[in-house]
Scaffold this motif. Structure first.
Motif, PDB file in Angstrom:
ATOM      1  N   SER A   1       1.110   8.002   2.277  1.00  0.00           N
ATOM      2  CA  SER A   1       1.529   9.785   1.964  1.00  0.00           C
ATOM      3  C   SER A   1       1.407  10.405   2.950  1.00  0.00           C
ATOM      4  O   SER A   1       0.233  10.119   4.219  1.00  0.00           O
ATOM      5  CB  SER A   1       0.897   9.650   0.612  1.00  0.00           C
ATOM      6  OG  SER A   1       0.981   8.792   0.239  1.00  0.00           O
TER       7      SER A   1
ATOM      8  N   THR B   1       5.953   3.035   0.017  1.00  0.00           N
ATOM      9  CA  THR B   1       5.454   1.462   0.220  1.00  0.00           C
ATOM     10  C   THR B   1       5.358   0.762   1.935  1.00  0.00           C
ATOM     11  O   THR B   1       6.144   1.053   2.225  1.00  0.00           O
ATOM     12  CB  THR B   1       5.509   0.516  -0.620  1.00  0.00           C
ATOM     13  OG1 THR B   1       7.050   0.702  -0.729  1.00  0.00           O
ATOM     14  CG2 THR B   1       5.657   1.441  -1.973  1.00  0.00           C
TER      15      THR B   1
ATOM     16  N   SER C   1       6.055  10.087   0.752  1.00  0.00           N
ATOM     17  CA  SER C   1       5.684   8.936   0.262  1.00  0.00           C
ATOM     18  C   SER C   1       6.104   7.343   0.036  1.00  0.00           C
ATOM     19  O   SER C   1       7.254   7.318  -0.082  1.00  0.00           O
ATOM     20  CB  SER C   1       4.979   9.322  -0.821  1.00  0.00           C
ATOM     21  OG  SER C   1       4.285   7.531  -1.508  1.00  0.00           O
TER      22      SER C   1
ATOM     23  N   SER D   1      -5.450  -0.221   3.438  1.00  0.00           N
ATOM     24  CA  SER D   1      -5.468   0.489   2.177  1.00  0.00           C
ATOM     25  C   SER D   1      -4.668   1.560   1.875  1.00  0.00           C
ATOM     26  O   SER D   1      -3.497   1.698   2.867  1.00  0.00           O
ATOM     27  CB  SER D   1      -7.122   1.104   2.114  1.00  0.00           C
ATOM     28  OG  SER D   1      -7.154   2.397   2.645  1.00  0.00           O
ATOM     29  N   ASP D   2      -4.503   2.063   1.013  1.00  0.00           N
ATOM     30  CA  ASP D   2      -3.529   3.510   0.824  1.00  0.00           C
ATOM     31  C   ASP D   2      -3.962   3.922   1.968  1.00  0.00           C
ATOM     32  O   ASP D   2      -4.893   4.061   2.401  1.00  0.00           O
ATOM     33  CB  ASP D   2      -3.787   4.103  -0.567  1.00  0.00           C
ATOM     34  CG  ASP D   2      -2.876   3.424  -1.891  1.00  0.00           C
ATOM     35  OD1 ASP D   2      -2.520   2.269  -1.757  1.00  0.00           O
ATOM     36  OD2 ASP D   2      -3.061   3.756  -3.476  1.00  0.00           O
TER      37      ASP D   2
ATOM     38  N   GLY E   1      -7.902   6.060   4.430  1.00  0.00           N
ATOM     39  CA  GLY E   1      -7.490   4.791   4.046  1.00  0.00           C
ATOM     40  C   GLY E   1      -8.406   4.212   5.011  1.00  0.00           C
ATOM     41  O   GLY E   1      -9.088   4.744   6.442  1.00  0.00           O
TER      42      GLY E   1
ATOM     43  N   TYR F   1       0.856  -1.172  -0.154  1.00  0.00           N
ATOM     44  CA  TYR F   1       0.061   0.006   0.057  1.00  0.00           C
ATOM     45  C   TYR F   1       1.332   1.249  -0.133  1.00  0.00           C
ATOM     46  O   TYR F   1       1.857   1.379   0.490  1.00  0.00           O
ATOM     47  CB  TYR F   1      -0.556   0.373   1.277  1.00  0.00           C
ATOM     48  CG  TYR F   1      -1.735  -1.247   0.948  1.00  0.00           C
ATOM     49  CD1 TYR F   1      -2.668  -1.172   0.059  1.00  0.00           C
ATOM     50  CD2 TYR F   1      -1.351  -1.620   2.310  1.00  0.00           C
ATOM     51  CE1 TYR F   1      -4.123  -2.663   0.073  1.00  0.00           C
ATOM     52  CE2 TYR F   1      -2.711  -3.392   2.280  1.00  0.00           C
ATOM     53  CZ  TYR F   1      -3.918  -3.342   1.427  1.00  0.00           C
ATOM     54  OH  TYR F   1      -4.416  -4.337   1.261  1.00  0.00           O
ATOM     55  N   GLN F   2       0.205   2.622  -0.537  1.00  0.00           N
ATOM     56  CA  GLN F   2       0.958   3.934  -0.890  1.00  0.00           C
ATOM     57  C   GLN F   2      -0.035   4.097   0.460  1.00  0.00           C
ATOM     58  O   GLN F   2      -0.220   4.705   1.091  1.00  0.00           O
ATOM     59  CB  GLN F   2       0.353   4.124  -1.654  1.00  0.00           C
ATOM     60  CG  GLN F   2       1.907   5.230  -2.362  1.00  0.00           C
ATOM     61  CD  GLN F   2       3.190   4.930  -2.420  1.00  0.00           C
ATOM     62  OE1 GLN F   2       3.196   4.212  -3.370  1.00  0.00           O
ATOM     63  NE2 GLN F   2       4.106   5.994  -2.308  1.00  0.00           N
TER      64      GLN F   2
END
Length: 89
Positions: free
Chosen positions: A5, A12, A10, A80-81, A49, A2-3
């Motif tokens: 930020s 993973t 940012s 999730s992101d 998210g 997931y990303q």
């Protein structure tokens, strides 16, 4: 993967990896003290998210804060992101 930020950064993160753990691997600076859910230094707010929170001290993260989407990044795992907001003290 997931990303994650926040600010202009940012990185993973795996679902079974804490946000703080992933940030440290990528040399992304998130303030922390104990990295074990006890001090609250890594507290952030989830803006967007889904996530799950592992076991942590209610002194570091109160129930009211949890309801308002505050998390300890050392005990938070993405589902999730995520977009996070650093809490400025």
């Amino acid at each position: 993967m997931y990303q994650i930020s926040f600010r202009n950064e940012s990185f993973t993160c795996k679902e079974d990896e804490s946000i703080l753990g992933a940030a440290r691997k990528k040399a992304v600076q998130i303030p922390y003290g104990c990295a074990n859910g006890g001090c609250g230094m890594c507290k952030m707010r989830v803006v967007q998210g889904e996530y799950k929170i592992g076991r942590c001290s209610k002194g570091a993260l109160a129930d009211e804060e949890r309801v308002n989407k505050y998390v300890l990044t050392c005990k938070t795992y993405p589902l999730s992101d995520l977009q996070l907001k650093l809490i400025e003290n």
